[in-house]
Design a protein around this motif. Structure first.
Motif, PDB file in Angstrom:
ATOM      1  N   GLN A  29      60.410 -13.657 -93.349  1.00  0.00           N
ATOM      2  CA  GLN A  29      61.335 -13.285 -91.806  1.00  0.00           C
ATOM      3  C   GLN A  29      62.677 -13.483 -92.308  1.00  0.00           C
ATOM      4  OE1 GLN A  29      57.384 -15.777 -89.276  1.00  0.00           O
ATOM      5  NE2 GLN A  29      59.221 -17.219 -90.363  1.00  0.00           N
ATOM      6  N   LEU A  30      63.113 -13.179 -91.523  1.00  0.00           N
ATOM      7  CA  LEU A  30      65.208 -13.393 -91.220  1.00  0.00           C
ATOM      8  C   LEU A  30      65.033 -15.230 -91.249  1.00  0.00           C
ATOM      9  CD1 LEU A  30      67.501 -12.044 -91.660  1.00  0.00           C
ATOM     10  CD2 LEU A  30      67.921 -11.539 -89.516  1.00  0.00           C
ATOM     11  N   SER A  31      64.599 -16.301 -91.069  1.00  0.00           N
ATOM     12  CA  SER A  31      64.802 -17.228 -91.044  1.00  0.00           C
ATOM     13  C   SER A  31      64.887 -17.958 -93.232  1.00  0.00           C
ATOM     14  CB  SER A  31      64.219 -18.403 -90.357  1.00  0.00           C
ATOM     15  OG  SER A  31      62.901 -18.134 -90.474  1.00  0.00           O
ATOM     16  N   ASP A  32      63.777 -17.395 -93.413  1.00  0.00           N
ATOM     17  CA  ASP A  32      63.736 -17.832 -95.025  1.00  0.00           C
ATOM     18  C   ASP A  32      64.692 -17.354 -95.498  1.00  0.00           C
ATOM     19  OD1 ASP A  32      61.142 -17.550 -94.095  1.00  0.00           O
ATOM     20  OD2 ASP A  32      60.185 -15.952 -94.729  1.00  0.00           O
ATOM     21  N   VAL A  33      65.335 -16.219 -95.010  1.00  0.00           N
ATOM     22  CA  VAL A  33      66.712 -16.251 -95.950  1.00  0.00           C
ATOM     23  C   VAL A  33      67.833 -17.592 -97.176  1.00  0.00           C
ATOM     24  CG1 VAL A  33      68.758 -15.315 -96.370  1.00  0.00           C
ATOM     25  CG2 VAL A  33      67.066 -14.031 -95.720  1.00  0.00           C
ATOM     26  N   GLU A  34      67.657 -18.156 -96.178  1.00  0.00           N
ATOM     27  CA  GLU A  34      68.688 -19.611 -95.871  1.00  0.00           C
ATOM     28  C   GLU A  34      67.734 -20.478 -96.924  1.00  0.00           C
ATOM     29  OE1 GLU A  34      71.629 -19.918 -95.431  1.00  0.00           O
ATOM     30  OE2 GLU A  34      71.278 -18.089 -94.018  1.00  0.00           O
ATOM     31  N   ASP A  35      66.267 -20.446 -97.200  1.00  0.00           N
ATOM     32  CA  ASP A  35      65.349 -21.095 -97.840  1.00  0.00           C
ATOM     33  C   ASP A  35      65.725 -20.645 -99.344  1.00  0.00           C
ATOM     34  OD1 ASP A  35      64.807 -22.764 -96.499  1.00  0.00           O
ATOM     35  OD2 ASP A  35      62.824 -21.595 -96.200  1.00  0.00           O
ATOM     36  N   ARG A  71      69.292 -21.406-100.942  1.00  0.00           N
ATOM     37  CA  ARG A  71      69.149 -22.796-101.447  1.00  0.00           C
ATOM     38  C   ARG A  71      68.243 -22.262-102.770  1.00  0.00           C
ATOM     39  NH1 ARG A  71      65.447 -26.357-100.030  1.00  0.00           N
ATOM     40  NH2 ARG A  71      64.247 -25.499 -98.375  1.00  0.00           N
ATOM     41  N   TRP A  72      67.321 -22.218-103.025  1.00  0.00           N
ATOM     42  CA  TRP A  72      66.152 -22.564-104.027  1.00  0.00           C
ATOM     43  C   TRP A  72      66.908 -21.581-104.942  1.00  0.00           C
ATOM     44  CZ3 TRP A  72      61.718 -20.416-101.162  1.00  0.00           C
ATOM     45  CH2 TRP A  72      61.053 -20.828 -99.922  1.00  0.00           C
ATOM     46  N   THR A  73      67.982 -20.260-104.810  1.00  0.00           N
ATOM     47  CA  THR A  73      68.076 -19.649-105.925  1.00  0.00           C
ATOM     48  C   THR A  73      69.842 -20.279-105.605  1.00  0.00           C
ATOM     49  OG1 THR A  73      67.602 -17.793-105.074  1.00  0.00           O
ATOM     50  CG2 THR A  73      69.378 -17.459-106.692  1.00  0.00           C
ATOM     51  N   ASN A  74      70.393 -20.927-105.827  1.00  0.00           N
ATOM     52  CA  ASN A  74      71.964 -21.335-105.850  1.00  0.00           C
ATOM     53  C   ASN A  74      71.819 -23.548-105.965  1.00  0.00           C
ATOM     54  OD1 ASN A  74      72.934 -18.853-104.939  1.00  0.00           O
ATOM     55  ND2 ASN A  74      73.406 -19.408-103.299  1.00  0.00           N
ATOM     56  N   THR A  75      70.768 -23.745-105.647  1.00  0.00           N
ATOM     57  CA  THR A  75      71.342 -25.817-105.292  1.00  0.00           C
ATOM     58  C   THR A  75      69.812 -25.965-106.015  1.00  0.00           C
ATOM     59  OG1 THR A  75      70.628 -25.736-103.224  1.00  0.00           O
ATOM     60  CG2 THR A  75      72.715 -25.366-104.311  1.00  0.00           C
ATOM     61  N   ASP A  76      68.638 -25.469-105.111  1.00  0.00           N
ATOM     62  CA  ASP A  76      67.746 -26.470-106.014  1.00  0.00           C
ATOM     63  C   ASP A  76      66.421 -25.296-106.514  1.00  0.00           C
ATOM     64  OD1 ASP A  76      68.583 -28.068-103.383  1.00  0.00           O
ATOM     65  OD2 ASP A  76      66.580 -27.709-102.317  1.00  0.00           O
ATOM     66  N   THR A  77      66.982 -25.345-107.447  1.00  0.00           N
ATOM     67  CA  THR A  77      66.266 -24.490-108.827  1.00  0.00           C
ATOM     68  C   THR A  77      65.834 -25.368-110.247  1.00  0.00           C
ATOM     69  OG1 THR A  77      68.003 -25.085-110.056  1.00  0.00           O
ATOM     70  CG2 THR A  77      68.598 -23.131-108.875  1.00  0.00           C
ATOM     71  N   ASP A  80      74.975 -13.077 -97.880  1.00  0.00           N
ATOM     72  CA  ASP A  80      75.014 -12.065 -96.887  1.00  0.00           C
ATOM     73  C   ASP A  80      74.240 -10.780 -97.346  1.00  0.00           C
ATOM     74  OD1 ASP A  80      76.345 -13.504 -95.360  1.00  0.00           O
ATOM     75  OD2 ASP A  80      78.898 -13.655 -95.921  1.00  0.00           O
ATOM     76  N   GLU A  81      74.335 -10.803 -98.729  1.00  0.00           N
ATOM     77  CA  GLU A  81      73.736  -9.344 -99.709  1.00  0.00           C
ATOM     78  C   GLU A  81      72.615  -9.886 -99.555  1.00  0.00           C
ATOM     79  OE1 GLU A  81      75.398  -9.155-103.243  1.00  0.00           O
ATOM     80  OE2 GLU A  81      77.298  -9.141-103.247  1.00  0.00           O
ATOM     81  N   LEU A  82      71.765 -11.401 -99.743  1.00  0.00           N
ATOM     82  CA  LEU A  82      70.142 -11.442 -99.889  1.00  0.00           C
ATOM     83  C   LEU A  82      70.001 -11.217 -97.944  1.00  0.00           C
ATOM     84  CD1 LEU A  82      67.624 -12.424-100.472  1.00  0.00           C
ATOM     85  CD2 LEU A  82      68.162 -14.241-100.207  1.00  0.00           C
ATOM     86  N   ARG A  83      70.625 -11.587 -97.172  1.00  0.00           N
ATOM     87  CA  ARG A  83      70.877 -11.018 -96.050  1.00  0.00           C
ATOM     88  C   ARG A  83      70.262  -9.256 -95.021  1.00  0.00           C
ATOM     89  NH1 ARG A  83      74.009 -14.973 -94.585  1.00  0.00           N
ATOM     90  NH2 ARG A  83      73.431 -16.918 -93.732  1.00  0.00           N
ATOM     91  N   ALA A  84      71.366  -8.718 -96.161  1.00  0.00           N
ATOM     92  CA  ALA A  84      70.508  -7.212 -95.999  1.00  0.00           C
ATOM     93  C   ALA A  84      69.949  -6.784 -96.570  1.00  0.00           C
ATOM     94  CB  ALA A  84      72.444  -6.896 -96.187  1.00  0.00           C
ATOM     95  N   ASP A  85      69.418  -7.069 -98.021  1.00  0.00           N
ATOM     96  CA  ASP A  85      68.633  -6.969 -98.647  1.00  0.00           C
ATOM     97  C   ASP A  85      67.590  -6.634 -97.699  1.00  0.00           C
ATOM     98  OD1 ASP A  85      70.349  -5.762-100.609  1.00  0.00           O
ATOM     99  OD2 ASP A  85      69.823  -7.773-102.254  1.00  0.00           O
ATOM    100  N   MET A  86      66.915  -8.263 -97.317  1.00  0.00           N
ATOM    101  CA  MET A  86      65.898  -8.637 -96.745  1.00  0.00           C
ATOM    102  C   MET A  86      66.046  -8.276 -95.142  1.00  0.00           C
ATOM    103  SD  MET A  86      64.600 -10.003 -98.989  1.00  0.00           S
ATOM    104  CE  MET A  86      62.704  -9.662 -98.649  1.00  0.00           C
ATOM    105  N   LEU A  87      66.941  -7.864 -94.534  1.00  0.00           N
ATOM    106  CA  LEU A  87      66.491  -6.796 -93.398  1.00  0.00           C
ATOM    107  C   LEU A  87      66.146  -5.471 -93.530  1.00  0.00           C
ATOM    108  CD1 LEU A  87      69.838  -7.966 -91.478  1.00  0.00           C
ATOM    109  CD2 LEU A  87      67.656  -7.966 -90.720  1.00  0.00           C
ATOM    110  N   ASP A  88      66.646  -4.414 -94.421  1.00  0.00           N
ATOM    111  CA  ASP A  88      66.413  -3.873 -95.039  1.00  0.00           C
ATOM    112  C   ASP A  88      64.599  -3.286 -96.093  1.00  0.00           C
ATOM    113  OD1 ASP A  88      67.043  -0.711 -95.634  1.00  0.00           O
ATOM    114  OD2 ASP A  88      66.507  -1.126 -98.109  1.00  0.00           O
TER     115      ASP A  88
END
Length: 193
Positions: free
Chosen positions: A14-20, A23-29, A47-55
């Motif tokens: 789901q699009l709401s998963d992008v923020e997780d 966070r998992w890739t940038n801070t909570d690793t 923004d790139e991750l959001r675009a990829d996941m929308l695709d």
């Protein structure tokens, strides 16, 4: 698509998963370095991750075979299960060769599974085993009965989970990974159901 098993839900992204994921890739690793401590995790651009996941989301039909599900427990997105193909030597099979295959069964004989429980507060609670069981049952309903996990000899949580699920070692490569100056073996584990 959504699959419920005990307290675990496997569901589509789901699009709401992008923020997780950001966070998992940038801070909570911690999840990444527990799984592959010899590698470096590259930060992602939200923004790139959001675009990829929308695709990805827009191209997924309801009856498509899923190679990945998000793991949700008690309404919280906590990680993912994913799959890929291995050849007869347990080496990853490139997606391009699968796409070009005339007979899909040629590449379905060996399915590798992966799991990432990214929220540390859910570690050690048996959720990984439940998620993998639900994932294997999904593929079993599609006619698959042979599954593999790849890990390293220092990943005690993964080895414990695999043992409880009935996986057994089929390949060991001595000294494949070095972590904090100590050599660990690369392992391939198998389960047939």
């Amino acid at each position: 698509m959504k699959i419920s098993f005990d307290e675990v839900i496997l569901r589509d992204y789901q699009l709401s998963d992008v923020e997780d994921e950001v966070r998992w890739t940038n801070t909570d690793t911690a999840w990444f370095y527990s799984d592959t401590p010899w590698m470096t995790l590259e930060p992602v651009d939200p923004d790139e991750l959001r675009a990829d996941m929308l695709d990805v989301m827009s191209g997924l039909s309801e009856n498509a075979i899923r190679w990945r599900f998000e793991i949700e427990v008690a309404g919280q997105h906590i990680g993912t299960v994913s799959s890929y193909y291995l050849d007869e030597n347990f080496e990853p099979t490139p997606w391009e060769s699968i796409d070009q295959c005339k007979n899909a069964e040629e590449n379905r004989s060996i399915r590798g599974l992966g799991i990432e429980i990214c929220e540390m507060s859910f570690w050690g609670r048996g959720i990984g085993g439940k998620a993998l069981t639900a994932f294997m049952e999904y593929f079993r309903s599609l006619g698959e009965h042979r599954f593999f996990l790849e890990t390293w000899s220092g990943n005690a949580r993964m080895l414990g989970c695999a043992g409880k699920l009935g996986f057994s070692e089929v390949k060991r490569e001595k000294g494949t990974y070095v972590v904090d100056g100590k050599a660990y073996d690369g392992l391939v584990l198998e389960k047939r159901i």
